[in-house]
Design a protein around this motif. Structure first.
Motif, short mmCIF file in Angstrom:
data_model
loop_
_atom_site.label_atom_id
_atom_site.label_comp_id
_atom_site.label_asym_id
_atom_site.label_seq_id
_atom_site.Cartn_x
_atom_site.Cartn_y
_atom_site.Cartn_z
N LEU A 1 22.83 -14.22 26.26
CA LEU A 1 21.39 -14.49 26.10
C LEU A 1 20.58 -13.89 27.24
N ALA A 2 21.12 -13.94 28.45
CA ALA A 2 20.43 -13.34 29.60
C ALA A 2 20.28 -11.83 29.40
N ALA A 3 21.30 -11.19 28.85
CA ALA A 3 21.23 -9.76 28.59
C ALA A 3 20.18 -9.46 27.51
N VAL A 4 20.15 -10.27 26.46
CA VAL A 4 19.16 -10.08 25.40
C VAL A 4 17.75 -10.27 25.95
N LYS A 5 17.57 -11.30 26.77
CA LYS A 5 16.26 -11.57 27.38
C LYS A 5 15.83 -10.39 28.25
N ALA A 6 16.75 -9.83 29.04
CA ALA A 6 16.43 -8.67 29.88
C ALA A 6 16.00 -7.48 29.01
N PHE A 7 16.69 -7.27 27.89
CA PHE A 7 16.32 -6.20 26.97
C PHE A 7 14.91 -6.43 26.41
N ILE A 8 14.63 -7.65 25.99
CA ILE A 8 13.31 -7.96 25.44
C ILE A 8 12.22 -7.72 26.48
N ASP A 9 12.46 -8.16 27.70
CA ASP A 9 11.48 -7.96 28.77
C ASP A 9 11.24 -6.47 29.02
N THR A 10 12.32 -5.69 29.06
CA THR A 10 12.21 -4.24 29.26
C THR A 10 11.47 -3.59 28.10
N PHE A 11 11.81 -4.00 26.89
CA PHE A 11 11.17 -3.46 25.69
C PHE A 11 9.66 -3.76 25.70
N ASN A 12 9.30 -4.99 26.04
CA ASN A 12 7.88 -5.37 26.09
C ASN A 12 7.14 -4.59 27.17
N SER A 13 7.78 -4.36 28.31
CA SER A 13 7.16 -3.55 29.38
C SER A 13 6.93 -2.13 28.90
N TYR A 14 7.90 -1.59 28.19
CA TYR A 14 7.79 -0.24 27.64
C TYR A 14 6.63 -0.15 26.65
N LYS A 15 6.55 -1.12 25.74
CA LYS A 15 5.45 -1.13 24.77
C LYS A 15 4.10 -1.26 25.46
N LYS A 16 4.04 -2.10 26.49
CA LYS A 16 2.79 -2.28 27.23
C LYS A 16 2.37 -0.98 27.90
N ALA A 17 3.33 -0.27 28.49
CA ALA A 17 3.04 1.00 29.14
C ALA A 17 2.50 2.03 28.15
N LEU A 18 2.94 1.95 26.91
CA LEU A 18 2.48 2.85 25.87
C LEU A 18 1.21 2.35 25.16
N GLY A 19 0.75 1.18 25.56
CA GLY A 19 -0.44 0.60 24.94
C GLY A 19 -0.18 0.03 23.56
N GLN A 20 1.06 -0.40 23.31
CA GLN A 20 1.44 -0.92 21.99
C GLN A 20 1.68 -2.42 21.99
N GLU A 21 1.26 -3.12 23.03
CA GLU A 21 1.52 -4.55 23.08
C GLU A 21 0.73 -5.27 22.00
N LYS A 22 1.21 -6.45 21.61
CA LYS A 22 0.53 -7.24 20.59
C LYS A 22 -0.83 -7.67 21.09
N LYS A 23 -1.78 -7.66 20.22
CA LYS A 23 -3.15 -8.11 20.56
C LYS A 23 -3.29 -9.56 20.28
#
Length: 119
Positions: free
Chosen positions: A97-119
């Motif tokens: 679960l810690a590994a999955v959470k780390a992936f989700i956090d990284t994925f969300n950071s990536y989306k935010k950097a691209l301007g694709q975060e949820k509104k």
């Protein structure tokens, strides 16, 4: 629609293999095979477990009574993919679960950097 058809539909809609489905509801693969060949019935407790895990109404599983999806189930409004991911997560240990959470956090950071975060 026969019980075997309903079980087959649950397996298909959730993108599972017969063995994965059996493991997820803590029954043997041979039991699922018997259900799929109409050689066995499903118990109320097994139907309830499927309802809790995948959101299909126990009444629909047991005898085809509508609605197909449980209104009270916590997963009733989720897509089959979302239900499958949740089922997989529920079986993970804390390290996974810690590994999955780390992936989700990284994925969300990536989306935010691209301007694709949820509104």
């Amino acid at each position: 629609m026969k019980l075997s058809d309903r079980i087959r539909l649950i397996i298909s809609e959730n993108g599972l293999k017969q063995k994965e489905f059996a493991q997820s509801i803590q029954v043997t693969e041979s039991y699922i095979s018997k259900l799929l060949r109409d050689e066995s019935g499903v118990s109320h407790s097994t139907a309830t477990l499927i309802e809790e895990r995948y959101g299909y109404s126990a009444g629909w599983i047991l005898d085809g009574k509508e609605p197909k999806m449980s209104r009270k189930g916590r997963n009733a409004s989720l897509s089959p993919v979302q239900r499958r991911v949740i089922a997989d997560i529920e079986q993970m240990d804390d390290k996974d679960l810690a590994a999955v959470k780390a992936f989700i956090d990284t994925f969300n950071s990536y989306k935010k950097a691209l301007g694709q975060e949820k509104k």
